[in-house]
Design a protein around this motif. Structure first.
Motif, mmCIF file in Angstrom:
data_model
loop_
_atom_site.group_PDB
_atom_site.id
_atom_site.type_symbol
_atom_site.label_atom_id
_atom_site.label_comp_id
_atom_site.label_asym_id
_atom_site.label_seq_id
_atom_site.Cartn_x
_atom_site.Cartn_y
_atom_site.Cartn_z
ATOM 1 N N CYS A 123 0.845 -1.199 0.000
ATOM 2 C CA CYS A 123 0.000 0.000 0.000
ATOM 3 C C CYS A 123 0.879 1.247 0.000
ATOM 4 C CB CYS A 123 -0.959 -0.002 1.194
ATOM 5 S SG CYS A 123 -0.139 -0.067 2.807
ATOM 6 N N LEU A 124 0.259 2.378 -0.377
ATOM 7 C CA LEU A 124 0.966 3.657 -0.486
ATOM 8 C C LEU A 124 0.729 4.504 0.759
ATOM 9 C CD1 LEU A 124 0.060 4.573 -4.186
ATOM 10 C CD2 LEU A 124 2.307 3.884 -3.352
ATOM 11 N N ARG A 125 1.807 5.148 1.256
ATOM 12 C CA ARG A 125 1.670 6.035 2.410
ATOM 13 C C ARG A 125 2.626 7.208 2.274
ATOM 14 N NH1 ARG A 125 -1.953 6.289 6.965
ATOM 15 N NH2 ARG A 125 -1.113 7.978 8.235
ATOM 16 N N ALA A 126 2.104 8.409 2.543
ATOM 17 C CA ALA A 126 2.945 9.605 2.542
ATOM 18 C C ALA A 126 3.739 9.640 3.846
ATOM 19 C CB ALA A 126 2.080 10.854 2.402
ATOM 20 N N LEU A 127 5.075 9.724 3.713
ATOM 21 C CA LEU A 127 5.972 9.735 4.877
ATOM 22 C C LEU A 127 6.743 11.056 4.944
ATOM 23 C CD1 LEU A 127 7.383 6.099 4.493
ATOM 24 C CD2 LEU A 127 5.431 6.844 5.861
ATOM 25 N N ASP A 128 6.102 12.130 4.501
ATOM 26 C CA ASP A 128 6.773 13.432 4.456
ATOM 27 C C ASP A 128 7.257 13.857 5.850
ATOM 28 O OD1 ASP A 128 5.738 13.154 1.963
ATOM 29 O OD2 ASP A 128 4.332 14.841 2.103
ATOM 30 N N LYS A 129 8.370 14.605 5.883
ATOM 31 C CA LYS A 129 8.907 15.111 7.150
ATOM 32 C C LYS A 129 7.893 15.973 7.890
ATOM 33 C CE LYS A 129 13.243 13.626 7.217
ATOM 34 N NZ LYS A 129 13.783 12.792 8.310
ATOM 35 N N GLY A 130 7.146 16.759 7.124
ATOM 36 C CA GLY A 130 6.170 17.631 7.766
ATOM 37 C C GLY A 130 5.032 16.878 8.433
ATOM 38 N N LEU A 131 4.850 15.585 8.080
ATOM 39 C CA LEU A 131 3.790 14.775 8.693
ATOM 40 C C LEU A 131 4.294 14.007 9.910
ATOM 41 C CD1 LEU A 131 2.182 13.276 5.445
ATOM 42 C CD2 LEU A 131 1.452 15.287 6.749
ATOM 43 N N GLN A 132 5.649 14.033 10.135
ATOM 44 C CA GLN A 132 6.233 13.314 11.266
ATOM 45 C C GLN A 132 6.425 14.271 12.449
ATOM 46 O OE1 GLN A 132 9.921 11.459 10.018
ATOM 47 N NE2 GLN A 132 9.124 11.088 7.955
ATOM 48 N N GLU A 133 6.192 13.726 13.643
ATOM 49 C CA GLU A 133 6.400 14.560 14.836
ATOM 50 C C GLU A 133 6.614 13.670 16.059
ATOM 51 O OE1 GLU A 133 4.462 18.475 16.986
ATOM 52 O OE2 GLU A 133 3.110 16.951 16.183
ATOM 53 N N LEU A 134 7.527 14.122 16.938
ATOM 54 C CA LEU A 134 7.713 13.530 18.255
ATOM 55 C C LEU A 134 7.500 14.620 19.303
ATOM 56 C CD1 LEU A 134 10.883 11.202 18.080
ATOM 57 C CD2 LEU A 134 8.495 10.523 18.346
ATOM 58 N N VAL A 135 6.803 14.273 20.377
ATOM 59 C CA VAL A 135 6.632 15.220 21.487
ATOM 60 C C VAL A 135 7.050 14.531 22.775
ATOM 61 C CG1 VAL A 135 4.800 16.557 20.374
ATOM 62 C CG2 VAL A 135 4.203 14.572 21.790
ATOM 63 N N LEU A 136 7.580 15.350 23.705
ATOM 64 C CA LEU A 136 7.983 14.865 25.022
ATOM 65 C C LEU A 136 7.027 15.441 26.047
ATOM 66 C CD1 LEU A 136 10.252 13.304 26.614
ATOM 67 C CD2 LEU A 136 11.357 15.556 26.926
ATOM 68 N N LEU A 137 6.470 14.564 26.900
ATOM 69 C CA LEU A 137 5.511 14.973 27.923
ATOM 70 C C LEU A 137 6.050 14.574 29.292
ATOM 71 C CD1 LEU A 137 2.290 13.567 26.168
ATOM 72 C CD2 LEU A 137 3.161 15.907 26.033
ATOM 73 N N ASP A 138 5.797 15.448 30.295
ATOM 74 C CA ASP A 138 6.239 15.083 31.639
ATOM 75 C C ASP A 138 5.211 14.180 32.314
ATOM 76 O OD1 ASP A 138 4.146 16.694 32.466
ATOM 77 O OD2 ASP A 138 5.429 18.375 33.056
ATOM 78 N N GLY A 139 5.459 13.862 33.576
ATOM 79 C CA GLY A 139 4.578 12.942 34.287
ATOM 80 C C GLY A 139 3.162 13.445 34.432
ATOM 81 N N ALA A 140 2.953 14.751 34.389
ATOM 82 C CA ALA A 140 1.608 15.326 34.516
ATOM 83 C C ALA A 140 0.921 15.473 33.166
ATOM 84 C CB ALA A 140 1.694 16.692 35.204
#
Length: 227
Positions: A137-154
């Motif tokens: 299957c086809l999937r867009a893997l553009d950089k603008g669609l990728q994201e990582l976030v860091l969350l604290d314990g709260a």
């Protein structure tokens, strides 16, 4: 013969001949009528005759008297359990066609990260995409669609990979069944927010989680510790 001869007058002899002719005609007529009567009774055309009744009694019966009506023939009924099972069994849904777009249900998304890192260091994380379907299957893997976030314990957002240094690319791929693609993302070790206007500082040691996103697909949280 035409001129009788005898002691009596000729008229007497003519009368005798006439009487004899009438008698003969009467006998012939009566015999003919008797013969006609016997003939008509013999072929069954005379009403009420014995022979006619016997003929009618041997007539071939009508078809509807021999073959029963279809309406009276009972057809077997299938068992109720079989009918109910066939009615309740759903049709097998068709699977995705090869080469169609990868929906969120057809891919897996996860974050790979070290269990811990020293506060202020620059650890590398990975956003991992997997085709979990049985077809390419086809999937867009553009950089603008990728994201990582860091969350604290709260659950407070501490850092996002697209906050201060967003990247753009055009990367649409055909993913084979089971294919895994990993995208490394380096964290600078400082806090950030979407506008990148707030002061950036080193977050304190503690327990955090990393959450990944590829367009509308979101990964499970991955634990991460700053020491």
């Amino acid at each position: 013969m035409l001129h009788p001869v005898g002691p009596l007058p000729a008229a007497v002899y003519w009368r005798r001949r006439l009487v004899l002719l009438v008698v003969l005609l009467a006998l012939l007529g009566g015999g003919g009528w008797l013969g006609w009567t016997l003939w008509t009774d013999g072929d069954g055309s005379s009403p009420g005759g014995v022979t006619g009744q016997a003929s009618r009694s041997t007539e071939i019966p009508a078809l509807d008297r021999v073959v029963p009506s279809l309406a009276s023939v009972r057809t077997p009924t299938p068992p109720t359990s079989t009918v109910a099972a066939e009615a309740s069994s759903p049709a097998t849904p068709a699977g995705p066609a090869p080469g169609s777009p990868c929906t969120d249900e057809m891919i897996g998304l996860a974050v790979r990260a070290p269990a811990s890192a020293v506060a202020g260091s620059k650890p590398t994380f990975e956003l991992v995409v997997t085709n979990t379907s049985a077809v390419p299957c086809l999937r867009a893997l553009d950089k603008g669609l990728q994201e990582l976030v860091l969350l604290d314990g709260a659950g407070t957002r501490v850092w996002g990979s697209n906050d201060c240094f967003p990247e753009a690319s055009d990367d649409t791929r055909t993913l084979a069944p089971g294919e895994v693609v990993a995208f490394p993302i380096v964290w600078g070790g400082l806090t950030s927010e979407p506008t990148c206007t707030a002061a950036r500082v080193t977050p304190p040691p503690g327990n955090y989680v990393l959450r990944g996103r590829l367009d509308t697909k979101v990964s499970p949280d991955a634990p991460f510790t700053l020491g």
